[in-house]
Write a protein that holds these residues in place. Sequence first.
Motif, short mmCIF file in Angstrom:
data_model
loop_
_atom_site.label_atom_id
_atom_site.label_comp_id
_atom_site.label_asym_id
_atom_site.label_seq_id
_atom_site.Cartn_x
_atom_site.Cartn_y
_atom_site.Cartn_z
N ALA A 128 -1.17 -12.31 -2.37
CA ALA A 128 -0.11 -12.19 -1.38
C ALA A 128 0.16 -10.73 -1.04
CB ALA A 128 1.17 -12.84 -1.90
N THR A 129 0.46 -10.49 0.23
CA THR A 129 0.71 -9.13 0.69
C THR A 129 2.13 -8.99 1.21
OG1 THR A 129 -0.22 -9.69 2.85
CG2 THR A 129 -1.71 -8.71 1.24
N GLY A 130 2.51 -7.76 1.53
CA GLY A 130 3.86 -7.47 1.95
C GLY A 130 4.12 -7.76 3.42
N PRO A 131 5.35 -7.49 3.89
CA PRO A 131 5.77 -7.88 5.23
C PRO A 131 5.43 -6.89 6.35
CG PRO A 131 7.62 -6.95 4.05
CD PRO A 131 6.47 -6.96 3.08
N GLN A 132 5.02 -5.68 6.01
CA GLN A 132 4.79 -4.67 7.04
C GLN A 132 3.46 -4.90 7.77
OE1 GLN A 132 7.07 -2.53 7.86
NE2 GLN A 132 8.46 -2.97 6.15
N PRO A 133 3.36 -4.45 9.02
CA PRO A 133 2.11 -4.62 9.78
C PRO A 133 0.88 -4.05 9.05
CG PRO A 133 3.86 -3.87 11.23
CD PRO A 133 4.41 -3.80 9.84
N GLU A 134 1.09 -2.96 8.31
CA GLU A 134 -0.03 -2.34 7.58
C GLU A 134 -0.44 -3.15 6.35
OE1 GLU A 134 2.59 1.02 9.28
OE2 GLU A 134 2.88 -0.93 8.33
N GLN A 135 0.32 -4.21 6.05
CA GLN A 135 0.05 -5.03 4.86
C GLN A 135 -0.59 -6.36 5.23
OE1 GLN A 135 4.20 -4.71 3.35
NE2 GLN A 135 3.33 -3.62 1.59
N ASP A 136 -1.53 -6.30 6.17
CA ASP A 136 -2.23 -7.50 6.61
C ASP A 136 -3.16 -8.07 5.55
OD1 ASP A 136 -3.64 -5.09 6.95
OD2 ASP A 136 -5.07 -6.06 8.29
N SER A 137 -3.51 -7.23 4.58
CA SER A 137 -4.38 -7.65 3.49
C SER A 137 -4.18 -6.67 2.33
CB SER A 137 -5.85 -7.65 3.94
OG SER A 137 -6.27 -6.33 4.25
N PRO A 138 -4.74 -6.96 1.14
CA PRO A 138 -4.68 -5.96 0.07
C PRO A 138 -5.35 -4.65 0.50
CG PRO A 138 -5.29 -8.09 -0.81
CD PRO A 138 -5.34 -8.22 0.69
N HIS A 139 -4.75 -3.53 0.10
CA HIS A 139 -5.28 -2.21 0.45
C HIS A 139 -5.19 -1.31 -0.78
CE1 HIS A 139 -5.83 -3.01 4.68
NE2 HIS A 139 -4.56 -3.30 4.86
N VAL A 140 -6.28 -1.18 -1.51
CA VAL A 140 -6.30 -0.33 -2.70
C VAL A 140 -6.33 1.13 -2.26
CG1 VAL A 140 -7.59 0.31 -4.76
CG2 VAL A 140 -7.45 -2.09 -4.07
N HIS A 141 -5.35 1.92 -2.73
CA HIS A 141 -5.21 3.29 -2.23
C HIS A 141 -5.36 4.37 -3.30
CE1 HIS A 141 -4.35 6.16 0.83
NE2 HIS A 141 -3.73 5.32 1.63
N PHE A 142 -5.40 3.98 -4.57
CA PHE A 142 -5.40 4.98 -5.65
C PHE A 142 -5.99 4.34 -6.89
CE2 PHE A 142 -3.42 6.81 -9.41
CZ PHE A 142 -3.39 8.17 -9.17
N ALA A 143 -6.81 5.08 -7.63
CA ALA A 143 -7.35 4.61 -8.90
C ALA A 143 -7.61 5.83 -9.78
CB ALA A 143 -8.65 3.82 -8.69
N ASP A 144 -6.79 5.98 -10.81
CA ASP A 144 -6.92 7.14 -11.68
C ASP A 144 -6.36 6.81 -13.05
OD1 ASP A 144 -7.54 9.83 -12.42
OD2 ASP A 144 -7.03 10.49 -10.39
N LEU A 145 -6.37 7.78 -13.97
CA LEU A 145 -6.07 7.50 -15.36
C LEU A 145 -4.59 7.58 -15.70
CD1 LEU A 145 -8.96 9.48 -17.08
CD2 LEU A 145 -8.85 7.02 -16.61
N THR A 146 -4.17 6.72 -16.62
CA THR A 146 -2.87 6.85 -17.27
C THR A 146 -3.02 7.86 -18.40
OG1 THR A 146 -3.33 5.13 -18.91
CG2 THR A 146 -2.38 4.40 -16.81
N PRO A 147 -1.91 8.34 -18.96
CA PRO A 147 -2.02 9.29 -20.07
C PRO A 147 -2.76 8.73 -21.28
CG PRO A 147 0.17 9.37 -19.14
CD PRO A 147 -0.51 8.20 -18.50
N ASP A 148 -2.73 7.40 -21.46
CA ASP A 148 -3.42 6.79 -22.60
C ASP A 148 -4.80 6.24 -22.20
OD1 ASP A 148 -2.13 4.87 -21.04
OD2 ASP A 148 -1.89 3.47 -22.70
N GLN A 149 -5.33 6.79 -21.11
CA GLN A 149 -6.73 6.55 -20.72
C GLN A 149 -7.02 5.13 -20.25
OE1 GLN A 149 -8.93 9.41 -20.68
NE2 GLN A 149 -6.84 10.18 -20.88
N ARG A 150 -6.00 4.45 -19.74
CA ARG A 150 -6.25 3.24 -18.95
C ARG A 150 -6.43 3.66 -17.49
NH1 ARG A 150 -1.85 0.84 -22.49
NH2 ARG A 150 -2.81 -0.88 -23.64
N LEU A 151 -6.80 2.71 -16.65
CA LEU A 151 -6.91 2.97 -15.22
C LEU A 151 -5.71 2.34 -14.52
CD1 LEU A 151 -8.87 4.19 -13.04
CD2 LEU A 151 -9.58 1.82 -12.61
#
Length: 341
Positions: free
Chosen positions: A132-155
Motif C-alpha cells: 500500500a502507498t500513500g495519498p500524494q500524487p507522487e505516491q502512485d507506487s512504492p519508491h525506494v529513495h535511500f539505502a544505507d547503514l545503521t550504526p549497528d551495521q544493518r541496512l
Amino acid sequence: MTEQFLIGTYTKKDSKGVYKVTLDPQKEEITKVELAIPSQKPAYLQVGSDKRVYAVKQIDDQGGVASYSLKDDNAKMLSKVLAAGAPPAYVGLDEKRHLLYSANYHTAKVDVFKINDDGTLTQTDSVLHQGATGPQPEQDSPHVHFADLTPDQRLVVCDLGMDLVVVYDVSADGKLTAVSRYKSEDGFGSRHIAFHPNGKYAYLLGELSSKLEVLQYNATDGTFSHVQTIKTIPDDWTAHNGAAAIRLSKDGKFIYTSNRGENTIAVFEVQPDFTVKHIQSISTEGDFPRDFNLSSDESFLLASNQNSDNLTLYKRDPETGKLVLLQKDVACPEPVCVQRF
C-alpha cells in the motif's frame, strides 16, 4: 590545506559527469570547479577508500551503478552493472563487508553488489518493495529513495511511496533479510534518514510533507519508535516545497536539512532529550537545493542548487550551529550530490 568535494550531477543540459570542487579554507572560498569523471547522469555517489568512487550510472535506456578509480586525478572506470530502466536515486557504501547498495526510486528495488578486490562489482541480491502507498500524487507506487547503514551495521531503507522505513539484516555474502518496518503518517514521503552519533536516535526527513521526524532506534531488534515531528518550513508556507537532504554535525548537536521550493537550509538544534528545535533558515542563493555537505572539520557547508546550476558556500559556527553566507553563484552544471573527497 585545501579540501575537495565531488559533485554528482544530472546530465540533461550542460553537465558532463562528476565534478571536483576545491575549497580553500584560508581564503574561505571555492577556487576551482572541474570535470573529474565523464559519465551520464551520476546523480548520487559515494567516496570509498583508496580514491575509489561509486556512482549512479546511465547509458541510453539502461541504468545502474559504476565504480571508478580517481587516483592521481585520472578517472578510470573499474566496473558497471546496468539493467533496462531508470538508474537508482541513491547508493550506499559498506566498506566493512565490501558491499554497495542502491535504491531505485522508479523500480522500487534495493540492489546489493559485492565490491571485489579490484573494484569491480557483482550483484548479490535484489529486493522489491510492494504494498500500500500513500495519498500524494507522487505516491502512485512504492519508491525506494535511500539505502544505507545503521550504526549497528544493518541496512535501513526509506520508501517515499509507502511512507515507510524498512530495516534489513545483511549477511556476509550480501543477502538481505527484513527485520522491521516503521510507518510514518500518510503522505510523509520518507526520503533520507540520518543517525545521531550515539546510535540510539535517528532523524527521518519527509520529502512530501517537508517534515522531520525524530525516532528512537532499538538496536536489539532493529525497530524505530516515534518521538517528535517538526516542519522544515514555516507554518504559513503555501507554495510547493520538497525536503531533500539531511546531515548531522559529528558532535550530534545540530541537524541541517535542505528545502527545494523555499530554497533554504534549515538548521535544528538537538535538545538534551534528542528532540530538535528550529533555530535558522538561510537562503541557498539558488533554486532547488537537492544536496549539501559539511567540510571535514565542519567549519564550512557547501550547498548545491540543481535548477540554477550553482554552488553556495557558508561558514559554520560550531558553537551555535548557525550558518553565514560566504560565497554564492559558483557555477556548476546541474549539481545534485555533494560528497567530501
